[in-house]
Design an enzyme around this catalytic site. Structure first.
Site, PDB file in Angstrom:
ATOM      1  N   SER A 110     -29.560  24.271  27.504  1.00 52.67           N
ATOM      2  CA  SER A 110     -29.698  25.439  26.627  1.00 52.67           C
ATOM      3  C   SER A 110     -31.138  25.557  26.115  1.00 52.67           C
ATOM      4  O   SER A 110     -31.679  26.665  26.037  1.00 52.67           O
ATOM      5  CB  SER A 110     -28.692  25.415  25.474  1.00 52.67           C
ATOM      6  OG  SER A 110     -28.922  24.319  24.637  1.00 52.67           O
ATOM      7  N   ASP A 153     -34.902  18.389  22.549  1.00 55.26           N
ATOM      8  CA  ASP A 153     -34.705  19.226  23.740  1.00 55.26           C
ATOM      9  C   ASP A 153     -35.769  20.314  23.835  1.00 55.26           C
ATOM     10  O   ASP A 153     -36.322  20.567  24.910  1.00 55.26           O
ATOM     11  CB  ASP A 153     -33.320  19.884  23.701  1.00 55.26           C
ATOM     12  CG  ASP A 153     -32.213  18.878  23.950  1.00 55.26           C
ATOM     13  OD1 ASP A 153     -32.470  17.665  23.805  1.00 55.26           O
ATOM     14  OD2 ASP A 153     -31.095  19.294  24.292  1.00 55.26           O
TER      15      ASP A 153
HETATM   16  O1  PMV Z   1     -26.550  15.405  23.832  1.00 50.04           O
HETATM   17  P1  PMV Z   1     -27.845  15.931  23.399  1.00 50.04           P
HETATM   18  O2  PMV Z   1     -28.810  16.144  24.495  1.00 50.04           O
HETATM   19  O3  PMV Z   1     -27.745  17.121  22.490  1.00 50.04           O
HETATM   20  O4  PMV Z   1     -28.595  14.761  22.580  1.00 50.04           O
HETATM   21  C1  PMV Z   1     -28.213  14.384  21.310  1.00 50.04           C
HETATM   22  C2  PMV Z   1     -29.151  13.309  20.841  1.00 50.04           C
HETATM   23  C3  PMV Z   1     -28.747  12.711  19.507  1.00 50.04           C
HETATM   24  O5  PMV Z   1     -29.709  11.704  19.222  1.00 50.04           O
HETATM   25  C4  PMV Z   1     -27.382  12.101  19.575  1.00 50.04           C
HETATM   26  C5  PMV Z   1     -28.754  13.749  18.394  1.00 50.04           C
HETATM   27  C6  PMV Z   1     -30.099  14.294  18.041  1.00 50.04           C
HETATM   28  O6  PMV Z   1     -30.116  15.387  17.414  1.00 50.04           O
HETATM   29  O7  PMV Z   1     -31.147  13.649  18.311  1.00 50.04           O
END
Ligand code: PMV
Length: 324
Positions: A110, A153
Site C-alpha cells: 500500500s 513502509d
Molecule cells: O506488517 P507491516 O509491514 O505493516 O509491519 C509492521 C511492523 C511493526 O513493527 C510490527 C509495526 C510498526 O509500525 O513498525
C-alpha cells in the site's frame, strides 16, 4: 495520448519489527518487487482505476472524490489532499496499477502504491523533482490505509535502499548486500491480519511482564549490532542464527502463529540458514536465508507447505521513480 508511469518498491524488515514500536532499532530494506502506477489522459468524465491484482476496476468522481469501492479510500484521501491542501486541480484520468507484490502480506504494497501514484500524478501535471510532495501525499494515503503507520513502509517506498530505523529519528541509510552464493527468499503465508491488532497484542504482553519484556527489547536492539557485523564480515551462518534468535524473541512476544512456525521449520529442516517472520506476524510474510544451491529446493518446500507467493529478492533497491 499523454501517459506517465512511476514505480516504488516493497520492503522487508530484516530485524527488529515490533520492538521498534517501543523505540529500539530495526533494519529494513527495499526489495526487488515493485508497484507500477500509470496515469493516462482520458475522454471520460471519471477517474477510472484498474488494478488486476487487486481485482479492481472502479471509478472516482473528480468533483466529489467519493470512492466507488472501499479499497479506493486511500486514493480518494490522497486526491482530496492534492486538491484541498496542495491546491491542484483534479482532472479525469485513467490510473492503471500493476503490483509485483502480494497485497496485504506485510511487504509494503500500500505504501508502494501511494508513493508510485503520488510520483506519477505530480509528473503528469508537470511537477518534477518533488520528493517532499511525494512524501506528504504518500503519508496521507498510508495513514488512511493503516491508521497509525510507523513510517517504515513510506520511507522505504520513497527512499529505497536499506535503513536503520528508529522511531522519531531520521532513517539512517546503510549499505548492505548478501555475499555471492546466498539468497533471501520471501514467502507469503496467505493469512491476512491487521497490523494494528498484532501490535496491540504485543504491547499488551510487554506491559504485563515488564521485567522480562524489557530484557527481550534490549536483546532485540543488541541483535541489530550483531546483524550489521555479520553482514559486514559476510558471515551468513551467523546472520541466519541471528534471524532465528530474532524470531524467538518475536515468538515470545506473541507475534508468531502456527502457520508461520510451520513454514519456518520446513525451511530450516531442509537446510535454510535462518528464517523469521517479517512485518507484523500472525500471518503475512516470512523471510528465509539460504545458500543459493538450496534455493529451488526450499522454495518448493514452502510452496508444498501452502505458502502462496514464494520468491527471491535482492536488497537495497531504488526508491520511487518515474519510468521511461
Ligand atoms: O506488517 P507491516 O509491514 O505493516 O509491519 C509492521 C511492523 C511493526 O513493527 C510490527 C509495526 C510498526 O509500525 O513498525
Amino acid at each position: 495520448m499523454k501517459q506517465v508511469t512511476a514505480s516504488a518498491p516493497g520492503k522487508i524488515i530484516l530485524f527488529g519489527e515490533h520492538f521498534v514500536v517501543k523505540g529500539t532499532r530495526s533494519i529494513a530494506s527495499a526489495i526487488s518487487r515493485r508497484v507500477y502506477v500509470s496515469i493516462t489522459e482520458t475522454d471520460s468524465r471519471y477517474i477510472r482505476i484498474i488494478s488486476p491484482e487487486a481485482g479492481l476496476d472502479s471509478v472516482i468522481d473528480p468533483e466529489t472524490l467519493k470512492p466507488g469501492d472501499p479499497m479506493l479510500a486511500p486514493l480518494a484521501s490522497m486526491l482530496e489532499y492534492i486538491r484541498d491542501t496542495l491546491g491542484y486541480r483534479i482532472i479525469p484520468v485513467t490510473i492503471r496499477v500493476k503490483s509485483e507484490l502480494p497485497i496485504g502480506a506485510g511487504l509494503g504494497s500500500s505504501a508502494a502504491f501511494s508513493a508510485a501514484f503520488a510520483r506519477a500524478f505530480l509528473a503528469f501535471i508537470g511537477e518534477e523533482d518533488s520528493l517532499e510532495l511525494v512524501r506528504k501525499i504518500s503519508i496521507v494515503g498510508e495513514t488512511r490505509a493503516h491508521g497509525k503507520p510507523s513510517g517504515i513502509d513510506t520511507a522505504m517506498a520513497i527512499e529505497g535502499g536499506t535503513i536503520i530505523y528508529k522511531r522519531g529519528e531520521n532513517p539512517l541509510k546503510i549499505s548492505l548486500s548478501l555475499p555471492e552464493g546466498y539468497s533471501l527468499i520471501v514467502a507469503n503465508t496467505g493469512v491476512e491480519r491487521s497490523t494494528r491488532e498484532v501490535v496491540e497484542f504485543v504491547l499488551g504482553r510487554a506491559d504485563k511482564m515488564v521485567k522480562v519484556s524489557s530484557l527481550l527489547y534490549e536483546a532485540a536492539d543488541r541483535l541489530i549490532d550483531l546483524a550489521l557485523r555479520a553482514f559486514k564480515s559476510g558471515d551468513m551462518e551467523l546472520l541466519g542464527e541471528l534471524m532465528d534468535v530474532n524470531q524467538g524473541l518475536l515468538y515470545s512476544m506473541g507475534a508468531s502463529s502456527g502457520v508461520i512456525e510451520r513454514l519456518l521449520w520446513a525451511a530450516r529442516k531442509n537446510g535454510a540458514l535462518g528464517a523469521k517472520l517479517t512485518g507484523a506476524g500472525w500471518g503475512g510474510s516470512i523471510i528465509v536465508l539460504v545458500e543459493e544451491t538450496l534455493s529451488s529446493v526450499i522454495k518448493n518446500v514452502l510452496v508444498d507447505e501452502g505458502a502462496l507467493d514464494v520468491f527471491e529478492v535482492s536488497l537495497g533497491e531504488p526508491g520511487v521513480r518515474v519510468e521511461e
